[in-house]
Design a protein around this motif. Structure first.
Motif, PDB file in Angstrom:
ATOM      1  N   LEU A   1     -78.605  38.144  40.821  1.00 22.84           N
ATOM      2  CA  LEU A   1     -79.427  37.374  39.889  1.00 22.84           C
ATOM      3  C   LEU A   1     -80.824  37.139  40.463  1.00 22.84           C
ATOM      4  O   LEU A   1     -81.826  37.346  39.768  1.00 22.84           O
ATOM      5  N   THR A   2     -80.901  36.700  41.707  1.00 30.43           N
ATOM      6  CA  THR A   2     -82.215  36.415  42.277  1.00 30.43           C
ATOM      7  C   THR A   2     -83.043  37.683  42.451  1.00 30.43           C
ATOM      8  O   THR A   2     -84.267  37.651  42.291  1.00 30.43           O
ATOM      9  N   ASP A   3     -82.391  38.811  42.751  1.00 25.08           N
ATOM     10  CA  ASP A   3     -83.128  40.082  42.823  1.00 25.08           C
ATOM     11  C   ASP A   3     -83.697  40.449  41.446  1.00 25.08           C
ATOM     12  O   ASP A   3     -84.836  40.929  41.336  1.00 25.08           O
ATOM     13  N   GLN A   4     -82.897  40.220  40.418  1.00 25.02           N
ATOM     14  CA  GLN A   4     -83.360  40.498  39.051  1.00 25.02           C
ATOM     15  C   GLN A   4     -84.569  39.638  38.706  1.00 25.02           C
ATOM     16  O   GLN A   4     -85.545  40.116  38.121  1.00 25.02           O
ATOM     17  N   VAL A   5     -84.527  38.366  39.083  1.00 22.11           N
ATOM     18  CA  VAL A   5     -85.633  37.466  38.784  1.00 22.11           C
ATOM     19  C   VAL A   5     -86.879  37.859  39.570  1.00 22.11           C
ATOM     20  O   VAL A   5     -87.991  37.883  39.029  1.00 22.11           O
ATOM     21  N   SER A   6     -86.703  38.178  40.850  1.00 23.15           N
ATOM     22  CA  SER A   6     -87.845  38.616  41.656  1.00 23.15           C
ATOM     23  C   SER A   6     -88.511  39.837  41.052  1.00 23.15           C
ATOM     24  O   SER A   6     -89.745  39.921  40.965  1.00 23.15           O
ATOM     25  N   GLU A   7     -87.694  40.788  40.642  1.00 20.63           N
ATOM     26  CA  GLU A   7     -88.236  42.001  40.034  1.00 20.63           C
ATOM     27  C   GLU A   7     -89.007  41.676  38.772  1.00 20.63           C
ATOM     28  O   GLU A   7     -90.070  42.226  38.500  1.00 20.63           O
ATOM     29  N   ALA A   8     -88.489  40.741  38.003  1.00 22.69           N
ATOM     30  CA  ALA A   8     -89.131  40.392  36.732  1.00 22.69           C
ATOM     31  C   ALA A   8     -90.488  39.734  36.945  1.00 22.69           C
ATOM     32  O   ALA A   8     -91.438  40.012  36.208  1.00 22.69           O
ATOM     33  N   VAL A   9     -90.603  38.861  37.933  1.00 16.53           N
ATOM     34  CA  VAL A   9     -91.868  38.153  38.127  1.00 16.53           C
ATOM     35  C   VAL A   9     -92.868  38.944  38.954  1.00 16.53           C
ATOM     36  O   VAL A   9     -94.066  38.640  38.939  1.00 16.53           O
ATOM     37  N   LEU A  10     -92.385  39.970  39.680  1.00 20.48           N
ATOM     38  CA  LEU A  10     -93.283  40.729  40.546  1.00 20.48           C
ATOM     39  C   LEU A  10     -93.743  42.055  39.959  1.00 20.48           C
ATOM     40  O   LEU A  10     -94.698  42.643  40.444  1.00 20.48           O
ATOM     41  N   LYS A  11     -93.058  42.522  38.932  1.00 15.71           N
ATOM     42  CA  LYS A  11     -93.374  43.835  38.384  1.00 15.71           C
ATOM     43  C   LYS A  11     -93.864  43.697  36.956  1.00 15.71           C
ATOM     44  O   LYS A  11     -93.078  43.736  36.012  1.00 15.71           O
ATOM     45  N   PRO A  12     -95.167  43.547  36.749  1.00 12.76           N
ATOM     46  CA  PRO A  12     -95.696  43.416  35.394  1.00 12.76           C
ATOM     47  C   PRO A  12     -95.554  44.709  34.616  1.00 12.76           C
ATOM     48  O   PRO A  12     -95.562  45.798  35.172  1.00 12.76           O
ATOM     49  N   THR A  13     -95.404  44.573  33.302  1.00 10.86           N
ATOM     50  CA  THR A  13     -95.338  45.734  32.419  1.00 10.86           C
ATOM     51  C   THR A  13     -96.725  46.042  31.886  1.00 10.86           C
ATOM     52  O   THR A  13     -97.698  45.376  32.206  1.00 10.86           O
ATOM     53  N   ARG A  14     -96.808  47.061  31.079  1.00  8.33           N
ATOM     54  CA  ARG A  14     -98.103  47.448  30.521  1.00  8.33           C
ATOM     55  C   ARG A  14     -98.748  46.312  29.737  1.00  8.33           C
ATOM     56  O   ARG A  14     -99.962  46.222  29.629  1.00  8.33           O
ATOM     57  N   SER A  15     -97.912  45.449  29.178  1.00  8.81           N
ATOM     58  CA  SER A  15     -98.459  44.349  28.382  1.00  8.81           C
ATOM     59  C   SER A  15     -98.936  43.199  29.254  1.00  8.81           C
ATOM     60  O   SER A  15     -99.456  42.206  28.754  1.00  8.81           O
ATOM     61  N   GLY A  16     -98.734  43.334  30.580  1.00  7.53           N
ATOM     62  CA  GLY A  16     -99.236  42.298  31.473  1.00  7.53           C
ATOM     63  C   GLY A  16     -98.178  41.362  31.988  1.00  7.53           C
ATOM     64  O   GLY A  16     -98.455  40.453  32.753  1.00  7.53           O
ATOM     65  N   GLY A  17     -96.903  41.570  31.630  1.00 12.28           N
ATOM     66  CA  GLY A  17     -95.833  40.721  32.136  1.00 12.28           C
ATOM     67  C   GLY A  17     -94.510  41.373  31.884  1.00 12.28           C
ATOM     68  O   GLY A  17     -94.358  42.156  30.955  1.00 12.28           O
ATOM     69  N   SER A  18     -93.532  41.116  32.730  1.00 13.44           N
ATOM     70  CA  SER A  18     -92.220  41.721  32.560  1.00 13.44           C
ATOM     71  C   SER A  18     -91.547  41.175  31.323  1.00 13.44           C
ATOM     72  O   SER A  18     -91.915  40.129  30.801  1.00 13.44           O
ATOM     73  N   GLY A  19     -90.497  41.887  30.885  1.00 10.93           N
ATOM     74  CA  GLY A  19     -89.776  41.418  29.712  1.00 10.93           C
ATOM     75  C   GLY A  19     -89.200  40.040  29.917  1.00 10.93           C
ATOM     76  O   GLY A  19     -89.335  39.151  29.096  1.00 10.93           O
ATOM     77  N   LEU A  20     -88.538  39.848  31.064  1.00 10.07           N
ATOM     78  CA  LEU A  20     -87.963  38.530  31.340  1.00 10.07           C
ATOM     79  C   LEU A  20     -89.044  37.487  31.524  1.00 10.07           C
ATOM     80  O   LEU A  20     -88.947  36.373  31.033  1.00 10.07           O
ATOM     81  N   LEU A  21     -90.100  37.859  32.261  1.00  7.73           N
ATOM     82  CA  LEU A  21     -91.157  36.893  32.525  1.00  7.73           C
ATOM     83  C   LEU A  21     -91.869  36.491  31.252  1.00  7.73           C
ATOM     84  O   LEU A  21     -92.129  35.316  31.007  1.00  7.73           O
ATOM     85  N   GLY A  22     -92.158  37.477  30.412  1.00  4.52           N
ATOM     86  CA  GLY A  22     -92.821  37.149  29.152  1.00  4.52           C
ATOM     87  C   GLY A  22     -91.963  36.251  28.289  1.00  4.52           C
ATOM     88  O   GLY A  22     -92.435  35.282  27.701  1.00  4.52           O
ATOM     89  N   ALA A  23     -90.673  36.566  28.250  1.00  8.70           N
ATOM     90  CA  ALA A  23     -89.764  35.746  27.451  1.00  8.70           C
ATOM     91  C   ALA A  23     -89.637  34.351  28.041  1.00  8.70           C
ATOM     92  O   ALA A  23     -89.563  33.357  27.335  1.00  8.70           O
ATOM     93  N   ALA A  24     -89.619  34.278  29.383  1.00 14.83           N
ATOM     94  CA  ALA A  24     -89.485  32.969  30.024  1.00 14.83           C
ATOM     95  C   ALA A  24     -90.705  32.108  29.786  1.00 14.83           C
ATOM     96  O   ALA A  24     -90.603  30.899  29.576  1.00 14.83           O
ATOM     97  N   THR A  25     -91.885  32.719  29.851  1.00 14.31           N
ATOM     98  CA  THR A  25     -93.103  31.966  29.605  1.00 14.31           C
ATOM     99  C   THR A  25     -93.098  31.374  28.206  1.00 14.31           C
ATOM    100  O   THR A  25     -93.442  30.214  27.986  1.00 14.31           O
ATOM    101  N   ALA A  26     -92.656  32.183  27.239  1.00 16.59           N
ATOM    102  CA  ALA A  26     -92.550  31.666  25.872  1.00 16.59           C
ATOM    103  C   ALA A  26     -91.480  30.595  25.784  1.00 16.59           C
ATOM    104  O   ALA A  26     -91.626  29.591  25.097  1.00 16.59           O
ATOM    105  N   ALA A  27     -90.382  30.808  26.524  1.00 19.83           N
ATOM    106  CA  ALA A  27     -89.279  29.847  26.459  1.00 19.83           C
ATOM    107  C   ALA A  27     -89.706  28.470  26.928  1.00 19.83           C
ATOM    108  O   ALA A  27     -89.185  27.456  26.467  1.00 19.83           O
TER     109      ALA A  27
END
Length: 412
Positions: A362-388
């Motif tokens: 789980l923590t590896d998944q979260v690290s990957e999400a916050v450290l690896k931005p997508t073309r839109s400027g944020g990971s899928g999880l990170l973007g969803a979390a920011t909205a959440a």
């Protein structure tokens, strides 16, 4: 005492909470199943249809605090109750009620081609679905108990604000009352508890529910704010509880007997929540104040059911003091872990701190999400979390309103 949490830690915890959310399909699967059972109980030929059966979800599915299981071998536990609204304690014993509903559930299993047999638990009947479904449904037989509950509480000058939705339930370990027609039944109030829980979310819940409504209307969905149930609103309290439950699950993976129960964590967290707007501040504040709602009378610890002050959620601690010790040990460990993570600015270091308590996958998944931005400027999880953290909600459509269909095709 000032809470210390970095902006980076806030982002990490938002992403962590998002990673713990169950897929929308699981909510849809559970909803379809309990609605289907309701249809069955109201069908022509049902032996309980004339008793106005009322099937509704309870527990973490109702509160919106369900988390993914630790492994694919574990199942989601969908807790439901079925109240036969036209029965009273003067008409039936607990054993008779359980058998009556059990006969219908067994017929339902056969009609749906469910391979596994219905299992009888202490208080419920369990329907085990196909292996691929990864969930089971526990159905607690019940009858209305609002009037008796109100009289009981008011006679002792206790709060009866939530009494009207109380139910009486079956418990085959309560002897000899289980087999007798008596007024002495075990009590519960899942709808009342859900309303209390919602009240603890306060203005944060109301604002975010209104935001969900606006988003629905923007998509052309006709609805009112009352149509938005608790499940569809993600608040910092719900997310904090989800994180605490996973921390608990991992810490007690090899000690299930002493694992702090979810109702205690949810109740103490809801008492401690003071309307914090972010997950990180809510989590640290809750951990700091979590002991405040635990009473001690010199002999035993008391964690009162907020809808029934006569019920002690920590009643097992008196006969099993090791469970009290386990709870306080867990609480101190959670305080230490999240306080340490909250002071950090590097996400990988946060994962290192939390890996043993939250699970490295789980923590590896979260690290990957916050450290690896997508073309839109944020990971899928990170973007969803920011909205959440402000507006998002899980795709859940359980209704807080009672479901009382009169015919099978009306149970929509």
């Amino acid at each position: 005492m000032t809470l210390t949490i970095t902006k980076q830690a806030e982002t990490y915890l938002e992403t962590l909470a998002k990673a713990l959310e169950i897929p929308p399909s699981r909510y849809e699967q559970a909803e379809k199943s309990y609605k289907s059972l309701g249809d069955w109980l109201h069908r022509d030929g049902s032996i309980v249809s004339h008793l106005d059966p009322d099937v509704f979800v309870q527990g973490s599915f109702r509160l919106g605090t369900v988390i993914k299981p630790l492994s694919n071998d574990e199942e989601y536990d969908v807790d439901c109750a079925c109240s036969l609204k036209d029965l009273g304690k003067s008409n039936v014993s607990q054993a008779q009620l359980k058998e009556l509903l059990g006969d219908e559930i067994k017929l339902y299993r056969k009609s749906k081609g469910i391979t596994k047999k219905v299992h009888e638990g202490r208080r419920c009947w369990r329907l085990d679905y196909a292996d691929g479904a990864q969930f089971h449904m526990d159905i607690v037989p019940a009858i209305p108990n609002g009037n008796d509950q109100r009289r009981l509480l008011e006679a002792r000058n206790l709060d009866a604000d939530f009494a009207d939705t109380a139910i009486a339930i079956t418990d085959n370990e309560v002897l000899p009352q289980y087999f007798e027609i008596t007024n002495d039944w075990p009590r519960s109030n899942p709808r009342g508890y859900a309303e209390w829980f919602k009240s603890r979310m306060g203005e944060v819940f109301e604002r975010r529910r209104a935001q969900v409504l606006n988003e629905m209307r923007a998509k052309g969905v006709t609805a009112s704010v009352e149509d938005i149930p608790t499940y569809r609103v993600r608040t910092p309290l719900q997310s904090a509880i989800m994180i605490l439950k996973r921390h608990r699950d991992t810490m007690f993976a090899d000690d299930a007997k002493n694992k702090p129960i979810s109702i205690i964590i949810s109740t103490l967290a809801a008492h401690a929540y003071q309307g914090e707007e972010t997950i990180g501040h809510a989590l640290l504040s809750i951990l700091r104040k979590m002991r405040d709602a635990i009473e001690y009378d010199g002999q035993k610890h008391i964690i009162r059911n907020p809808t029934d002050a006569l019920e002690n959620f920590a009643d097992k601690w008196e006969t099993h003091p090791e469970r009290a010790d386990a709870f306080f040990t867990w609480l101190e460990q959670a305080r230490e872990d999240f306080a340490s993570a909250g002071r950090l600015v590097e996400h990988r270091r946060m994962s290192s701190v939390l890996a043993d308590r939250m699970g490295r996958d789980l923590t590896d998944q979260v690290s990957e999400a916050v450290l690896k931005p997508t073309r839109s400027g944020g990971s899928g999880l990170l973007g969803a979390a920011t909205a959440a953290s402000a507006t998002s909600a899980p795709n859940v459509s359980f209704s807080d309103a009672p479901r009382n269909p009169k015919r099978p095709d009306g149970f929509a």
